[in-house]
Write an enzyme that holds these catalytic residues in place. Structure first.
Site, PDB file in Angstrom:
ATOM      1  N   ARG A 161       4.098   0.584   2.415  1.00  0.00           N
ATOM      2  CA  ARG A 161       4.316  -0.576   3.284  1.00  0.00           C
ATOM      3  C   ARG A 161       4.029  -1.811   2.451  1.00  0.00           C
ATOM      4  NH1 ARG A 161       2.676  -4.021   7.689  1.00  0.00           N
ATOM      5  NH2 ARG A 161       0.443  -3.769   7.350  1.00  0.00           N
TER       6      ARG A 161
ATOM      7  N   GLU B 205      -6.343   7.252   7.903  1.00  0.00           N
ATOM      8  CA  GLU B 205      -5.208   8.037   8.422  1.00  0.00           C
ATOM      9  C   GLU B 205      -4.687   9.005   7.363  1.00  0.00           C
ATOM     10  OE1 GLU B 205      -2.219   5.908  10.712  1.00  0.00           O
ATOM     11  OE2 GLU B 205      -0.680   7.003   9.624  1.00  0.00           O
TER      12      GLU B 205
ATOM     13  N   ARG C 269       0.846  -1.202   0.000  1.00  0.00           N
ATOM     14  CA  ARG C 269       0.000   0.000   0.000  1.00  0.00           C
ATOM     15  C   ARG C 269       0.875   1.243   0.000  1.00  0.00           C
ATOM     16  NH1 ARG C 269       1.854   3.141   4.413  1.00  0.00           N
ATOM     17  NH2 ARG C 269       1.431   2.158   6.423  1.00  0.00           N
TER      18      ARG C 269
ATOM     19  N   ARG D 189      -5.350   5.556   0.804  1.00  0.00           N
ATOM     20  CA  ARG D 189      -4.421   4.449   0.957  1.00  0.00           C
ATOM     21  C   ARG D 189      -4.709   3.585  -0.267  1.00  0.00           C
ATOM     22  NH1 ARG D 189      -2.100   3.330   6.246  1.00  0.00           N
ATOM     23  NH2 ARG D 189      -1.222   5.356   6.764  1.00  0.00           N
TER      24      ARG D 189
ATOM     25  N   THR E  53       6.195   8.293  10.070  1.00  0.00           N
ATOM     26  CA  THR E  53       6.753   7.000   9.643  1.00  0.00           C
ATOM     27  C   THR E  53       6.439   6.704   8.181  1.00  0.00           C
ATOM     28  OG1 THR E  53       4.783   5.712  10.226  1.00  0.00           O
ATOM     29  CG2 THR E  53       6.448   5.962  11.933  1.00  0.00           C
TER      30      THR E  53
ATOM     31  N   GLU F 268      -1.446  -3.287  12.629  1.00  0.00           N
ATOM     32  CA  GLU F 268      -0.570  -2.760  13.659  1.00  0.00           C
ATOM     33  C   GLU F 268      -1.215  -2.907  15.030  1.00  0.00           C
ATOM     34  OE1 GLU F 268       0.321   1.334  13.127  1.00  0.00           O
ATOM     35  OE2 GLU F 268       2.378   1.006  13.823  1.00  0.00           O
TER      36      GLU F 268
ATOM     37  N   ARG G 143       4.535  -7.362  12.501  1.00  0.00           N
ATOM     38  CA  ARG G 143       3.233  -7.014  13.081  1.00  0.00           C
ATOM     39  C   ARG G 143       2.405  -8.282  13.223  1.00  0.00           C
ATOM     40  NH1 ARG G 143       1.070  -1.407  10.053  1.00  0.00           N
ATOM     41  NH2 ARG G 143       2.951  -0.190  10.478  1.00  0.00           N
TER      42      ARG G 143
ATOM     43  N   CYS H 253       1.428  10.723   9.435  1.00  0.00           N
ATOM     44  CA  CYS H 253       2.353  10.095  10.390  1.00  0.00           C
ATOM     45  C   CYS H 253       3.765  10.141   9.803  1.00  0.00           C
ATOM     46  CB  CYS H 253       1.944   8.646  10.655  1.00  0.00           C
ATOM     47  SG  CYS H 253       3.066   7.782  11.773  1.00  0.00           S
TER      48      CYS H 253
END
Ligand code: ADP
Ligand code: ILO
Length: 343
Positions: free
Chosen positions: A266, A211, A112, A215, A259, A300, A295, A257
């Site tokens: 990811r 988020e 993603r 995505r 990260t 997560e 994970r 975020c």
């Protein structure tokens, strides 16, 4: 605005880098969308078990609060404030022959990327009207996709509880009520403005206004990592013809975020390595060597089930998309080799 009260439980990078001096130097600043340092750190303050504990309200948060964000970005990604991000979405550059053609270890593969719309605040600072506008633009754009990417948009508002739960259980849809997102301001007006697009096979999906505003997801059963990457890059290319995403030369794609900055990618497999996982130290050491994160299989902050883990690239910024997937691929090849040797 008060300096937060940290306890022994606060172990996040936020708690490490929000010293009193840094806080005092930033406490009177505000971004153009009214985002403050208190807004940035609220999730990590309220959730002491956060690993990172910070969210940006807009692209400007990363410059306005740079004395706070820069060291976090440097520690997480190994990327300094003078570095430049680079992108490579060409699947021809990926060396990734299916490492598990007999489907013995890899249950499924998913890659993603996060994307946010240019010139809009990010989710934590967005207004309801702006979020609704994004839902409209994104769902309209998605409905113009053709061929194997063709699908349908399902708004969360009005979706039955059974449909929603089934999509979550089968790993297609985001969870509801995440406490990290809640305290980041990302769940305001839930479920309005949120939804999921997917093709019939559910191999191409887009989450809207979770988020990140988008995505973009490619996934399928088994370990054909290159096929999954190719589908994703094709979809990104199609969407980029119609929409402009928030991007800058230093931080790459902008995400709420830290990260996720850079590639916002990811790339993961769900992989069964029960024997290796009995020796957690060894398992972690292999993952660390390949810059991988472990994970549980419901995303997560979830647990493993039956020795199946979600293994994904940890680095996303300062490495290209091809390198993100290559990190995951190389690590997975080694994990399978070691698991086989333990049989
Ligand atoms: P994200 O990938 O967006 O950072 P999560 O870790 O919460 O977020 O994962 C989102 C969903 O995707 C979860 O349901 C998770 O189980 C699912 N998922 C992640 N990787 C895979 C995979 N390789 N195969 C199937 N489902 C996956
Ligand atoms: N804020 C959470 C999650 C950080 C990384 N993951 C995501 C989904 N962005 C934490 O700090 O642990």
């Amino acid at each position: 605005m008060e300096y937060p009260k940290f306890t022994q439980e606060h172990k996040s990078l936020m708690a490490k880098y929000l010293t009193k001096d840094v806080f005092d130097s930033l406490k009177d600043k505000k971004t153009v969308n009214g985002f403050t340092i208190s807004d940035v750190v609220n999730s990590g303050v309220q959730n002491p078990d956060s690993g990172i504990g910070a969210y940006a309200g807009d692209e400007e948060s990363y410059t306005t609060f740079a004395p706070f964000f820069d060291p976090i970005i440097e520690e997480y990604h190994g990327f300094t404030k003078n570095d430049k991000h680079q992108s490579d979405l060409n699947p021809d550059n990926l060396d990734a022959k299916n490492p598990d053609p007999d489907n013995k270890f890899i249950v499924s593969t998913r890659i993603r990327v996060g994307r946010n719309v240019d010139n809009m605040p990010l989710g934590p600072a967005i207004t309801k009207e702006q979020r609704d506008e994004i839902e409209k633009v994104v769902s309209t754009t998605l409905s113009s996709l053709e061929g194997s990417l063709k699908g349908k948009y399902f708004p969360l508002d009005g979706m039955s509880k059974e449909d929603q739960d089934a999509l979550i259980k089968d790993h297609f849809l985001f969870k509801e009520g995440d406490r990290f997102l809640e305290t980041a301001g990302l769940n305001r007006n839930w479920p309005l403005g949120r939804g999921i697009y997917h093709n019939t096979e559910k191999t191409f999906l887009v989450w809207v206004n979770e988020e990140d505003q988008l995505r973009i997801i490619s996934m399928q059963q088994g370990g054909d990592i290159k096929e999954v990457f190719t589908r994703l890059t094709t979809a990104i290319g199609e969407l980029e013809k119609k929409m402009k995403f928030s991007f800058n030369e230093h931080l790459g794609y902008i995400t709420s975020c830290p990260t996720n900055l850079g590639t916002a990618m990811r790339a993961s497999v769900h992989i069964a390595v029960p024997k290796l996982a009995a020796d957690m130290e060894k398992f972690k050491a292999i993952c660390d060597k390949h810059h991988l994160q472990i994970r549980g299989i419901h995303g997560e902050h979830s647990e493993s089930e039956g020795g199946v883990y979600d293994i994904s690239n940890k680095r996303r910024l300062g490495v290209t998309e091809v390198q993100c997937v290559q990190d995951m691929y190389d690590g997975v090849v080694e994990l399978i080799k070691v698991e086989k040797s333990l049989a």
